[in-house]
Structures are given as C-alpha cells and as structure tokens.
Design a protein around this motif. Structure first.
Motif, PDB file in Angstrom:
ATOM      1  N   VAL A  34      -7.718  12.045  11.246  1.00 50.19           N
ATOM      2  CA  VAL A  34      -6.315  12.339  11.557  1.00 50.19           C
ATOM      3  C   VAL A  34      -5.423  11.804  10.449  1.00 50.19           C
ATOM      4  O   VAL A  34      -5.589  10.658  10.003  1.00 50.19           O
ATOM      5  N   ILE A  35      -4.505  12.632   9.996  1.00 44.83           N
ATOM      6  CA  ILE A  35      -3.463  12.212   9.056  1.00 44.83           C
ATOM      7  C   ILE A  35      -2.131  12.301   9.777  1.00 44.83           C
ATOM      8  O   ILE A  35      -1.814  13.324  10.397  1.00 44.83           O
ATOM      9  N   ALA A  36      -1.344  11.241   9.725  1.00 43.69           N
ATOM     10  CA  ALA A  36       0.007  11.251  10.286  1.00 43.69           C
ATOM     11  C   ALA A  36       1.004  11.417   9.138  1.00 43.69           C
ATOM     12  O   ALA A  36       0.851  10.789   8.090  1.00 43.69           O
ATOM     13  N   ILE A  37       1.994  12.258   9.340  1.00 43.23           N
ATOM     14  CA  ILE A  37       2.978  12.494   8.287  1.00 43.23           C
ATOM     15  C   ILE A  37       4.369  12.542   8.901  1.00 43.23           C
ATOM     16  O   ILE A  37       4.585  13.133   9.944  1.00 43.23           O
ATOM     17  N   SER A  38       5.300  11.860   8.249  1.00 38.90           N
ATOM     18  CA  SER A  38       6.662  11.768   8.770  1.00 38.90           C
ATOM     19  C   SER A  38       7.643  12.378   7.787  1.00 38.90           C
ATOM     20  O   SER A  38       7.444  12.332   6.569  1.00 38.90           O
ATOM     21  N   MET A  88      -1.461   7.758   6.429  1.00 40.09           N
ATOM     22  CA  MET A  88      -0.099   7.977   6.901  1.00 40.09           C
ATOM     23  C   MET A  88       0.802   8.286   5.701  1.00 40.09           C
ATOM     24  O   MET A  88       0.849   7.519   4.743  1.00 40.09           O
ATOM     25  N   MET A  89       1.475   9.430   5.750  1.00 44.20           N
ATOM     26  CA  MET A  89       2.365   9.835   4.671  1.00 44.20           C
ATOM     27  C   MET A  89       3.814   9.704   5.133  1.00 44.20           C
ATOM     28  O   MET A  89       4.180  10.198   6.200  1.00 44.20           O
ATOM     29  N   LEU A  90       4.625   9.053   4.307  1.00 42.37           N
ATOM     30  CA  LEU A  90       6.029   8.834   4.642  1.00 42.37           C
ATOM     31  C   LEU A  90       6.917   9.507   3.603  1.00 42.37           C
ATOM     32  O   LEU A  90       6.754   9.292   2.400  1.00 42.37           O
ATOM     33  N   ASN A  91       7.858  10.300   4.085  1.00 39.40           N
ATOM     34  CA  ASN A  91       8.795  10.962   3.188  1.00 39.40           C
ATOM     35  C   ASN A  91       9.948  10.002   2.887  1.00 39.40           C
ATOM     36  O   ASN A  91      11.003  10.040   3.517  1.00 39.40           O
ATOM     37  N   VAL A  92       9.742   9.131   1.928  1.00 41.94           N
ATOM     38  CA  VAL A  92      10.759   8.150   1.527  1.00 41.94           C
ATOM     39  C   VAL A  92      10.898   8.201   0.010  1.00 41.94           C
ATOM     40  O   VAL A  92      10.038   8.724  -0.687  1.00 41.94           O
ATOM     41  N   ASN A  93      12.003   7.670  -0.482  1.00 40.93           N
ATOM     42  CA  ASN A  93      12.200   7.664  -1.936  1.00 40.93           C
ATOM     43  C   ASN A  93      12.817   6.342  -2.376  1.00 40.93           C
ATOM     44  O   ASN A  93      13.419   5.621  -1.566  1.00 40.93           O
ATOM     45  N   PRO A  94      12.676   5.993  -3.655  1.00 44.81           N
ATOM     46  CA  PRO A  94      13.125   4.676  -4.136  1.00 44.81           C
ATOM     47  C   PRO A  94      14.643   4.551  -4.268  1.00 44.81           C
ATOM     48  O   PRO A  94      15.136   3.464  -4.550  1.00 44.81           O
ATOM     49  N   ILE A  95      15.375   5.631  -4.073  1.00 45.31           N
ATOM     50  CA  ILE A  95      16.839   5.578  -4.162  1.00 45.31           C
ATOM     51  C   ILE A  95      17.438   5.121  -2.841  1.00 45.31           C
ATOM     52  O   ILE A  95      18.252   4.196  -2.783  1.00 45.31           O
ATOM     53  N   ILE A  96      17.036   5.761  -1.759  1.00 49.88           N
ATOM     54  CA  ILE A  96      17.632   5.502  -0.441  1.00 49.88           C
ATOM     55  C   ILE A  96      16.927   4.371   0.297  1.00 49.88           C
ATOM     56  O   ILE A  96      17.564   3.577   0.996  1.00 49.88           O
ATOM     57  N   HIS A  97      15.630   4.286   0.160  1.00 51.04           N
ATOM     58  CA  HIS A  97      14.867   3.352   0.989  1.00 51.04           C
ATOM     59  C   HIS A  97      14.535   2.059   0.258  1.00 51.04           C
ATOM     60  O   HIS A  97      14.303   2.065  -0.949  1.00 51.04           O
ATOM     61  N   THR A  98      14.514   0.984   1.024  1.00 52.05           N
ATOM     62  CA  THR A  98      14.145  -0.313   0.478  1.00 52.05           C
ATOM     63  C   THR A  98      12.676  -0.310   0.067  1.00 52.05           C
ATOM     64  O   THR A  98      11.818   0.165   0.814  1.00 52.05           O
ATOM     65  N   VAL A  99      12.400  -0.826  -1.108  1.00 51.39           N
ATOM     66  CA  VAL A  99      11.015  -0.912  -1.573  1.00 51.39           C
ATOM     67  C   VAL A  99      10.246  -1.861  -0.657  1.00 51.39           C
ATOM     68  O   VAL A  99      10.722  -2.948  -0.333  1.00 51.39           O
ATOM     69  N   ARG A 100       9.066  -1.422  -0.228  1.00 53.65           N
ATOM     70  CA  ARG A 100       8.279  -2.258   0.677  1.00 53.65           C
ATOM     71  C   ARG A 100       6.811  -2.244   0.244  1.00 53.65           C
ATOM     72  O   ARG A 100       6.341  -1.281  -0.381  1.00 53.65           O
ATOM     73  N   PRO A 101       6.063  -3.293   0.573  1.00 51.81           N
ATOM     74  CA  PRO A 101       4.628  -3.296   0.279  1.00 51.81           C
ATOM     75  C   PRO A 101       3.895  -2.402   1.273  1.00 51.81           C
ATOM     76  O   PRO A 101       4.160  -2.456   2.480  1.00 51.81           O
ATOM     77  N   ASN A 102       3.002  -1.561   0.789  1.00 55.02           N
ATOM     78  CA  ASN A 102       2.224  -0.676   1.653  1.00 55.02           C
ATOM     79  C   ASN A 102       0.736  -0.900   1.443  1.00 55.02           C
ATOM     80  O   ASN A 102       0.299  -1.177   0.328  1.00 55.02           O
ATOM     81  N   VAL A 103      -0.019  -0.755   2.517  1.00 56.04           N
ATOM     82  CA  VAL A 103      -1.481  -0.783   2.399  1.00 56.04           C
ATOM     83  C   VAL A 103      -1.926   0.519   1.736  1.00 56.04           C
ATOM     84  O   VAL A 103      -1.162   1.491   1.669  1.00 56.04           O
ATOM     85  N   PRO A 104      -3.183   0.578   1.221  1.00 57.75           N
ATOM     86  CA  PRO A 104      -3.611   1.750   0.439  1.00 57.75           C
ATOM     87  C   PRO A 104      -3.547   3.089   1.158  1.00 57.75           C
ATOM     88  O   PRO A 104      -3.383   4.127   0.517  1.00 57.75           O
ATOM     89  N   ASN A 105      -3.678   3.103   2.503  1.00 57.97           N
ATOM     90  CA  ASN A 105      -3.663   4.403   3.181  1.00 57.97           C
ATOM     91  C   ASN A 105      -2.279   4.789   3.708  1.00 57.97           C
ATOM     92  O   ASN A 105      -2.147   5.650   4.585  1.00 57.97           O
ATOM     93  N   VAL A 106      -1.242   4.172   3.161  1.00 53.24           N
ATOM     94  CA  VAL A 106       0.133   4.635   3.381  1.00 53.24           C
ATOM     95  C   VAL A 106       0.626   5.229   2.067  1.00 53.24           C
ATOM     96  O   VAL A 106       0.716   4.533   1.055  1.00 53.24           O
ATOM     97  N   ILE A 107       0.917   6.520   2.080  1.00 52.10           N
ATOM     98  CA  ILE A 107       1.285   7.249   0.877  1.00 52.10           C
ATOM     99  C   ILE A 107       2.748   7.684   0.970  1.00 52.10           C
ATOM    100  O   ILE A 107       3.145   8.307   1.956  1.00 52.10           O
ATOM    101  N   GLU A 108       3.520   7.339  -0.033  1.00 55.63           N
ATOM    102  CA  GLU A 108       4.931   7.736  -0.058  1.00 55.63           C
ATOM    103  C   GLU A 108       5.071   9.061  -0.803  1.00 55.63           C
ATOM    104  O   GLU A 108       4.565   9.230  -1.912  1.00 55.63           O
TER     105      GLU A 108
END
Length: 517
Positions: A156-160, A244-264
């Motif tokens: 299963v892949i979750a995508i937001s 888990m894929m998150l639709n975020v970008n470095p302009i609007i969203h605060t930079v955060r540490p992610n584990v390897p299976n979280v893809i921005e």
C-alpha cells in the motif's frame, strides 16, 4: 500526438525492465483541488503500460488511456453539499469541531462509495487482484479504504495532496516534534510563541487520544462491514504502509526530518500553458494597466459568501484602477462593477501566465499558491479553511503578498492590500526568488512519484525502508519507561542517602551520649 507517442515509447521501454502491474488507486475526496494532484499520476501510470483502476469523483474520461478504468463516485459531491462541510469547516472556531467534521463526513462519504455497485464488484469478485494499492491519505477521512490493501494482500502506498495528520506520521515512524513540526490543523507558521508551543505539545497528546481511542476503532468497525470480520485491525493495516508521499514544497512548508519511506513531491499539477479562450484573451490583452484575478478556489466558492462580505469585496474591486477577472460560480453578480468580468469557471494556470495579471486574490490553497509562484504573480490572501491560514502567513513572511481577514473585511482594507501588492515591486521580486527555488529540482513531481511507485512494485513493498520507530509503542518511542526507571533510581538513591545520613546522625548522637556518661 507527439507527446502521446513519446510516452508510449517510454512505456514500452520501461516494460522491458518492469512487467506491467495491476494497480488500484483510491482517491475518494470530493474536491477537484485534491484530485488534480492525483490525476497526472494515474494517467502517467496508464501511459507506461500498467493496468490502472481508479475510484474517483473526477474521472478523466480520456479515450486515449486504454489501460485505465475509472469508477465514477461523483455523487460524493452532493453528499458534501448536503452536509455543508466547507461551511462548517470555516464557521467552526475550534480545532475539535473541524476534526470532528472531517472525520464524520469522511466516514459517511466512504461508506456510500463502498456501497456503489462498481466498487462493491472489486471486493466481492474473488477473481480480481491487484499488485499495488494506492490510497489517498487525507487527514482522518480515508482509513476505511485501507481495507483494500488487506483484501488484495498487496503493498500500500499512501499519497496526500498536502500534509497529513499526526497518525499518518506515526504509521511510518516519522518524527512529529510539536515545536519543529506542528500539526497542519494548528496553522502555526514561523517561530512559535511560548503559548503556541504549549498548545502544540498538548495537541499532540489530545489528537492521538481522539484518533486511537475513538476515530480509528469506529472506522475499523465500519470497514469490517465491507471487508469482512477476518480483516486485520485497521490500525495494523495502516502501519503496514510501504510508502507515504506528501505534496509539500520548501517554500510554503517547514523543513522537517523524514524517514526514508516518506517522499516529498510537489508541482504535480503544473502543466504547459494552453491558449486562452478568445473572450478571456481579448479582455486580458485590452487591460494595459493590469488585471486582478480573483478566485477562492473550488471548495470555498465566492457565490456562497455572505452578502456583507460580498458587498465589501465589490466595493473594493469597483474602486480599483485595474480590470478584474472574478471566478463567480452563479449566473448573476448583484451590483457588479463595470471593471469586473465574472465567469463560473476559469483556466487558472493559463490566466496567471498572462503578462497583464498583476495580483492574484486567493484563498491560499496549496495548488493555487504553486501556480502563482510558477507564474511569478504576487498574492493577496483571504484564507478560510484547513491549511490556508498558515499558507498565507508564510506568503506574508516571505514578502510575496499580504493577507486580509474575511471575518472583519472592509473594502478599504482589501483595496489597500491589492494596490500595495500591485504597485510595490518587492512582492513580485520575492515571488521570482521563490520560483527559482521551487522549480530547481532534479525531476518533475509526477516523474518522481511514478519512479517511487514502480520502485515499490519492483520490490513488492518497501519494508527495508521502514523505520523501527513505526513498530514502537508511544512509551517506547519517547522512552517513558526508561525515564520512569531512571527517575525511580534517582528517588531510591536520594532515599538511601537520606536514610544513611539519618542513621549516621543517630549513631553520632549515641556515641556522644556514651562518651559523656
């Protein structure tokens, strides 16, 4: 045609390495602003030769996509309208009220979708199977749909289409520091005050209690009605997400540490410009002083605003020295100023790409902001729901625009904000700087998303990327047991020191008495 042939060639080439997979995509949210993020993904997967089945309220209906089967659940929009979901979200002043609305309507919508004949056919037919399930991760709404992963025993892949709530980060063991990475519903941006830090800390506990002891068990009970009592607990299925894929970008969203299976990923929906319809092109071309483009997106419709807010907006727009193009969703705009043109629907990306557009008045949705930055258009934000307030706050902080509050809006405020952004070149310059950062990436968002999806297919999951934190309990992860043990050791040591000191004192007194006698 050239693009289609090119993609077909790429598909044939890729299939020499990767056999075509059967993919089920579940994107149930009745909101076109969310769906436009996912549509390019299932289109590209289809073009690459995969057999794709999608549950969506916004089917593409593209006859060229012969490998694509779309199950239309567009009736979900009527359900949302009947429950006044959007109105309840921006009228409610409490986070609890907003979360309750999202969760309860999510259960209702998902239940109706699972009752749909074409959807029921998927889990009632024993001959159907899939190699991968992709589920839209949207707050606390779509947990039920994770049952498809268990049904087909597939990764299963979750995508937001934006960020996700705390429980989704917990499922993959992603860090959720309450100060560094506050939850998106808190709408915090920039440096947090002491009170904000306290709120975020308490919210991390309160939300998890609400989700794990109320929302998730309720969703699990409903899911069993459709997927059977032999289904694993929904929380365990959730923790089995490969990616888990998150639709975020470095302009609007605060930079955060992610584990390897979280893809921005980001800029998923940004496309090449198309020619404007003649009437719109003529209007924009004939506006040498400039045009203000006004749109509150697909969820918060301008036509649904109260008469008081509408009158303040009309008063402000009518006094501008610019022409205005307003996305107004009904046939008639009362008291429409002469410099205002309205349309029920507008090709937003193509309009923002016109050189005469000076300002974009927006609700602050993530997709609208990405489009504005890509087309170098400064903004005036009028946020209403979910992540919009924090998005607009970030726009202000970066000097790309200004904000106004719809609850206290006066025409002078809106007019002043638009004029400032239109006339002061610093706002456009800051948008240009942000664009340079946003678009400077090794590959486009869709390419990145598809690469990782095929990565999971190739390896039949991605357990090797899974963080050990995902399998830890709350007490283990935050080392509550260790802290309690060490605290107990300290207390015991202090107790022993005090006891020894007391005994020593008593012995000393006894010795002195003996010597005296």
């Amino acid at each position: 045609m050239y693009l289609i042939f090119t993609r077909l060639f790429c598909a044939l080439f890729s299939l020499s390495v990767l056999n075509a997979a059967k993919i089920l995509g579940i994107f149930p949210a009745p909101s076109i602003s969310h769906q436009i993020i996912f549509q390019p993904i299932w289109k590209e997967l289809s073009l690459r030769g995969h057999q794709v089945t999608v549950i969506t309220p916004n089917p593409l209906n593209d006859s060229m996509l012969t490998n694509l089967t779309e199950i239309d659940v567009s009736f979900s929009y009527e359900l949302m309208a009947n429950h006044d979901v959007i109105k309840n979200l921006y009228v409610s002043t409490s986070i609890f009220g907003k979360l309750w609305t999202l969760h309860e309507i999510g259960l209702v919508v998902n239940s109706y979708q699972l009752e749909c004949d074409n959807v029921r056919y998927l889990f009632d037919n024993k001959d159907i199977n899939f190699d991968l399930v992709i589920v839209q991760a949207l707050y606390t709404c779509n947990e039920i749909m994770l049952g498809f992963g268990s049904k087909f025993k597939s990764p299963v892949i979750a995508i937001s289409s934006l960020g996700v709530f705390l429980h989704a980060h917990d499922a993959v063991g992603n860090p959720t520091h309450p100060v560094i990475s506050p939850d998106i519903m808190l709408n915090f941006s920039g440096e947090l005050s002491f009170l904000d830090r306290v709120k975020s800390f308490l919210f991390n506990f309160w939300y998890r209690f609400l989700y794990y002891y109320y929302a998730l068990p309720k969703a699990d009970k409903i899911a069993r009605k459709y997927f059977g009592e032999d289904m694993p607990y929904l929380g365990d299925i959730e923790k089995n997400i490969s990616l888990m894929m998150l639709n975020v970008n470095p302009i609007i969203h605060t930079v955060r540490p992610n584990v390897p299976n979280v893809i921005e990923i980001n800029q998923m929906h940004i496309r090449d410009k198309k020619p404007l319809p003649k009437d719109l092109k003529d209007y924009l071309d004939a506006s040498p002083r400039g045009v203000v483009y006004f749109s509150l997106g697909s969820n918060v419709k301008s036509a649904n605003l109260s008469s008081n807010i509408r009158q303040e907006i009309i008063g402000a727009l009518g006094e501008l020295p610019y022409n205005v193009l307003w996305k107004w969703e009904s046939d008639y705009l009362p008291d429409r100023p002469k410099n205002v043109m309205t349309r029920k629907w507008l090709p937003q990306q193509d309009i923002l790409g016109h050189p005469n557009v000076k300002v974009f008045v927006t609700q602050g949705g993530l997709q609208s902001i990405e489009e504005a930055i890509t087309n170098e258009v400064p903004m005036v934000g009028m946020p209403f729901i979910t992540d919009q307030p924090s998005n607009i706050k970030k726009i202000e902080d970066l000097g790309m625009g200004l904000s106004v509050d719809y609850k206290t809006l006066k025409k002078e405020q809106l007019k002043k904000a638009i004029m400032e952004v239109a006339e002061n070149t610093k706002y456009k310059e800051n948008v240009q700087k942000s664009k340079a950062i946003l678009v400077d990436q090794p590959m486009k968002g869709v390419e990145k998303a598809v690469w990782w999806i095929e990565y999971v297919i190739r390896h039949k999951g991605a357990k090797h990327l899974r963080s050990p934190a995902a399998d830890m309990s709350f007490f283990e992860y935050f080392m509550v047991d260790v802290v309690l043990f060490l605290g107990g050791c300290v207390v015991l040591a202090l107790y022993l020191v005090i006891k020894i000191a007391s005994l020593t004192k008593n012995v000393t007194k006894s010795t002195k008495k003996v010597k005296k006698h």
